[in-house]
Scaffold this active site. Structure first.
Site, PDB file in Angstrom:
ATOM      1  CE  LYS A 262      -3.390   2.707   2.653  1.00 44.26           C
ATOM      2  NZ  LYS A 262      -4.819   2.726   3.761  1.00 44.26           N
TER       3      LYS A 262
ATOM      4  CG  ASP B  44      -9.778   7.944   6.420  1.00 40.86           C
ATOM      5  OD1 ASP B  44      -8.980   7.678   5.795  1.00 40.86           O
ATOM      6  OD2 ASP B  44      -9.810   7.408   8.141  1.00 40.86           O
TER       7      ASP B  44
ATOM      8  NE  ARG C 166     -11.156  -0.632   3.240  1.00 45.00           N
ATOM      9  CZ  ARG C 166     -11.948  -1.121   4.815  1.00 45.00           C
ATOM     10  NH1 ARG C 166     -12.832  -1.287   4.910  1.00 45.00           N
ATOM     11  NH2 ARG C 166     -10.477  -1.367   5.818  1.00 45.00           N
TER      12      ARG C 166
ATOM     13  CG  ASP D  51      -1.609   5.424   5.404  1.00 43.87           C
ATOM     14  OD1 ASP D  51      -2.031   4.502   5.918  1.00 43.87           O
ATOM     15  OD2 ASP D  51      -3.111   5.605   4.332  1.00 43.87           O
TER      16      ASP D  51
ATOM     17  CE  LYS E 228      -6.521   8.825   8.098  1.00 51.62           C
ATOM     18  NZ  LYS E 228      -7.275   7.714   8.768  1.00 51.62           N
TER      19      LYS E 228
ATOM     20  CG  ASP F 257      -5.596   7.711   4.276  1.00 54.54           C
ATOM     21  OD1 ASP F 257      -6.419   8.478   3.702  1.00 54.54           O
ATOM     22  OD2 ASP F 257      -5.348   6.681   5.239  1.00 54.54           O
TER      23      ASP F 257
ATOM     24  CD  GLU G 238      -6.578   5.381   2.558  1.00 52.47           C
ATOM     25  OE1 GLU G 238      -7.426   5.613   3.494  1.00 52.47           O
ATOM     26  OE2 GLU G 238      -5.485   5.078   2.578  1.00 52.47           O
TER      27      GLU G 238
END
Ligand code: BES
Ligand code: MN
Ligand code: ZN
Length: 498
Positions: free
Chosen positions: A267, A349, A353, A290, A279, A272, A351
């Protein structure tokens, strides 16, 4: 770094520093026993006077010890002798390097490799020693201005062995440890870089640079138009709000002819924000980490290609920024993944996946022997396992067990986690094939189940590294995990462990 092995006694070998260990209750390790004899009882008398401690990780550095050829003796505490393991060894070596920070130590001889530690033969002794030293020497000061503190000028590391016959194992461990420590440093650097520097394009440039001048390693990078052609609507929905263009980075290492490759997917969300499901502000800076899944698979590729392992390895990194804007994906939007399945984005959020599912569909073309994705995927994983073990999910029990064992052997530990239809049912959507979130319970498990909908027929595992990829607080920084676990797994698959 240069490495050597020696059967010489601790007191007899010239170096800038010799490391010896002591245990609780006045028990001396093998090296410390020799130093004590050579110095006519200095070690025992210091223990008696309370000037040195056997507490695990405590270090005393003594210069000019009579009867000892090394310029310094580092006496390090190993705690209870019956609980000595690789963790204590690594802690001891790291503490020694910190204690030597202001000296001009160039060569060290580590005699702790003679101690009977659980899970340590000459190979793992040397490997852990080199990895722990690499960890302790690591600095990230490239963004600081002004004069920087000079690093310890260490250039040679020796390991004590009991007999000449152990030399090959010890040197192999040092060699592998060197490559893994380098891969860990690559991953830490990428994690630590600020998100305005470490963008998707930057990750692509680093991957390209790693493969230049390495005949067995090649890197290709797909841009957004190419991903659109492939039908990666889910991945592209995450980058829709960002100005920085998204990239799909593909690194291929060919060390074993036409064998099926192991594929690692990392990933790579370089920042993020949560997107429209923004967030909260507190600690949001940490979402620069991230992309640590991407960093760890690129770092693992660096390690494996440096070791020239006889294995085929492919690394795929979906790299994007998750930003809110007028063009960003909205909660409620429905997107079409490359697999054809439609996804209702209930929370922008979730994201990770959404980019991983398209990358996992993409890697089918490689007919992988195994696929392992690595992701800072859920806060729920941190709640479940804290910061010590990553979560290991798999649709293949054997693969899950292999990764668990690789974690144990490399001291980069994980824990097997469940999946199953009951959890997967939480992802039902009224409007699309699936939703991208599964409600409040079992957030790390339902995230894994989401990915599982894209990996049918492949031997697949998913590592949720949200709790282990970086440290917060005063020690804030990337850890380079799980480069050691993945390297160990690949060493084992390549049949390259002694
Ligand atoms: N990158 C985060 C996961 C994360 C959060 C890792 C905190 C480490 C620390 C991920 O993209 C995310 O935001 N996940 C959400 C999922 C939720 C919306 C279902 C989360 O965990 O809150
Ligand atoms: Mn998120
Ligand atoms: Zn994320």
């Amino acid at each position: 770094m240069k490495y050597f092995t020696t059967t010489s006694k601790a007191s007899r070998r010239a170096s800038d520093c010799v490391i010896v260990g002591i245990y609780n209750r006045g028990k001396l390790g093998i090296g410390a026993t020799d130093i004590d004899t050579a110095s006519k009882g200095l070690v025992r008398s210091l223990i008696k006077s309370g000037d040195i401690s056997a507490e695990a990780g405590r270090v005393a550095v003594l210069p000019d010890v009579p009867g000892v050829k090394a310029k310094r003796v580092a006496i390090v505490g190993l705690g209870k002798s019956d609980s000595l393991d690789a963790i204590v060894m690594r802690k001891a070596v790291a503490a020694t390097i910190k204690a030597l920070a202001d000296t001009k130590t160039r060569q060290i001889l580590n005699t702790l490799t003679l101690e009977p530690a659980k899970g340590c033969n000459p190979y793992y002794h040397a490997r852990h020693s080199v990895e722990a030293i690499g960890d302790a020497l690591y600095r990230f000061d490239q963004m600081k201005s002004g004069r920087k503190k000079a690093p310890l000028p260490l250039s040679t590391i020796g390991h004590s062995i009991a007999k000449r016959g152990d030399a090959r194992q010890s040197m192999l461990g040092a060699d592998h440890g060197d490559a893994i420590a380098n891969g860990v440093a690559v991953a830490k650097d990428l994690g630590n870089l600020p998100p305005n520097v470490c963008t998707p394009s930057y990750l692509g440039r680093v991957a390209k640079k790693l493969s230049s001048g390495n005949g067995k390693l090649s890197t290709r990078i797909l841009n957004e138009a190419e991903m659109k052609k492939l039908g990666m609507g889910s991945l592209l929905s995450v980058t829709a709000g960002a100005v920085e263009p998204g990239k799909l980075i593909i690194m291929q290492y060919k060390g074993a002819g036409s064998d099926k490759p192991v594929v690692l997917v990392g990933k790579g969300v370089t920042f993020d924000t949560g997107g429209i499901s923004l967030k909260p502000g507190l600690g949001m800076d940490e979402m620069k980490f991230d992309m640590c899944g991407a960093a760890s698979v690129i770092g693992t590729m660096a390690a494996i290609s440096r070791m020239k392992l006889p294995i085929n390895l492919t690394v795929v990194v979906p790299a994007v920024e998750n930003m809110p804007s007028g063009t960003a994906t909205r909660p409620g939007d429905i997107v079409k993944s490359m697999s054809g399945q439609t996804i209702e984005v209930l929370n922008t959020d979730a994201e990770g996946r959404l980019i991983l599912c398209d990358a996992l569909t993409y890697v089918r073309r490689f007919k992988p022997a195994a696929v392992i994705d690595v992701a800072t995927l859920t806060g729920a994983c941190v709640v479940a396992l804290g910061h010590h073990r990553c979560a290991i999910y798999a649709n293949d029990d054997k693969l899950q067990a292999e990764l668990f064992t690789a974690g144990d052997n490399s001291e980069d530990i994980g824990w097997p986690m469940p999946m199953g239809e009951q959890y997967a049912a939480q992802l039902k959507s009224n409007f699309a094939d699936i939703a991208n979130i599964g409600g409040p319970g079992g957030g790390s498990v339902t995230a894994a189940c989401f990915l599982g909908k894209f990996t049918d027929g492949m031997s697949w595992a998913h590592l949720d590294i949200a709790g282990v990829a970086w440290k917060s607080g005063a020690q804030k920084g990337g850890t380079g995990r799980p480069v050691p676990m993945l390297s160990e797994f690949l060493l084992s698959r390549a049949g390259a462990l002694p």
